[in-house]
Motif scaffolding. Sequence first.
Motif, PDB file in Angstrom:
ATOM      1  N   SER A  51       0.842  -1.215   0.000  1.00 60.94           N
ATOM      2  CA  SER A  51       0.000   0.000   0.000  1.00 60.94           C
ATOM      3  C   SER A  51       0.866   1.248   0.000  1.00 60.94           C
ATOM      4  O   SER A  51       0.557   2.233  -0.678  1.00 60.94           O
ATOM      5  CB  SER A  51      -0.907   0.027   1.238  1.00 60.94           C
ATOM      6  OG  SER A  51      -1.781  -1.067   1.224  1.00 60.94           O
ATOM      7  N   ASP A 178      -6.321  -0.712  -4.251  1.00 59.52           N
ATOM      8  CA  ASP A 178      -5.720  -1.378  -3.089  1.00 59.52           C
ATOM      9  C   ASP A 178      -6.684  -2.418  -2.530  1.00 59.52           C
ATOM     10  O   ASP A 178      -7.656  -2.066  -1.866  1.00 59.52           O
ATOM     11  CB  ASP A 178      -5.362  -0.342  -2.018  1.00 59.52           C
ATOM     12  CG  ASP A 178      -4.354  -0.903  -1.016  1.00 59.52           C
ATOM     13  OD1 ASP A 178      -4.126  -2.131  -1.012  1.00 59.52           O
ATOM     14  OD2 ASP A 178      -3.793  -0.110  -0.237  1.00 59.52           O
ATOM     15  N   GLU A 179      -6.429  -3.664  -2.823  1.00 58.11           N
ATOM     16  CA  GLU A 179      -7.308  -4.765  -2.407  1.00 58.11           C
ATOM     17  C   GLU A 179      -8.776  -4.430  -2.644  1.00 58.11           C
ATOM     18  O   GLU A 179      -9.578  -4.452  -1.710  1.00 58.11           O
ATOM     19  CB  GLU A 179      -7.079  -5.077  -0.918  1.00 58.11           C
ATOM     20  CG  GLU A 179      -5.642  -5.461  -0.605  1.00 58.11           C
ATOM     21  CD  GLU A 179      -5.485  -5.895   0.846  1.00 58.11           C
ATOM     22  OE1 GLU A 179      -6.290  -6.716   1.291  1.00 58.11           O
ATOM     23  OE2 GLU A 179      -4.566  -5.399   1.504  1.00 58.11           O
TER      24      GLU A 179
END
Length: 257
Positions: A51, A178-179
């Motif tokens: 991240s 991000d995910e």
Amino acid sequence: MNQEKIQGKEKFRIEKLDLYYGEFQALKKVSMDIRSNEITAFIGPSGCGKSTFLKTLNRMNDLEENVRIEGKVELDSTDIYTQMDAISLRQKVGMVFQQPNPFPKSIYDNVAYGPRLQGVRSRVKLDEIVEESLRKAAIWDEVKDRLKRSALGLSGGQQQRLCIARALAVQPEVLLMDEPTSALDPISTAKIEELADELKKQYTIIMVTHNMQQAARISDRTAFFLLGEVIEYGETGKLFSRPEDKRTEDYITGRFG
Ligand SMILES: Nc1ncnc2c1ncn2[C@@H]1O[C@H](COP(=O)(O)OP(=O)(O)OP(=O)(O)O)[C@@H](O)[C@H]1O
Ligand SMILES: [Mg+2]
């Protein structure tokens, strides 16, 4: 697994990037090129810097105190830290987060938010942008009859696609995710994966995922991070079938840690 020949041209060039949170070094000499019209996946254990690295690509780290960055990040050969302001950078490089985060506004106003900030006032033009963005994010049919209703009334998977539509509305060139599916059920996840595959025709997509099958299914290239370093980066098909580094192999086969 996507074994096709790599076609995109270089979009990002990252050179020897170090990032420190105070005394702690979270990224160590990260170098990589990221190509357009591809999906690039970042994998690796929790806390390895995925991240953090993603956020350096649109300078989201600028918001944090105590962050020090050394090295270079170029977008289309322009240094994003010295030759661009954060606002125009973030217009080009949009971001979608792990938890869907629609504004507590109507579906329409969520998507129109960015264009309005950019000065678009015409109702006709805004209607057009909203519809086009929602269509691209594959959620138009589900929401076209309730555009004036609150975005918070949507399901999680719908909210995530709405957030993608909101990011697309300002016509970015790159989408950082991000995910994006970790909070979603398998059906919504499949929809986002199909969507990413469709969007890469027009955009550059960079996605962090903890789901190895997902990385293998949809990405063209994968970078494996460990303790702030990129251990291995290459074509996804190869990285998953014939990893060069023992640590990559241990991680992707679940023998890690
Ligand atoms: N704002 C911050 N201040 C200090 N340290 C931070 C900050 N953000 C992240 N870190 C540290 O930097 C390291 C990398 O964090 P990061 O969030 O990038 O990891 P990650 O790979 O995304 O992990 P996860 O898979 O759990 O999301 C971790 O050790 C984390 O504790
Ligand atoms: Mg993370």
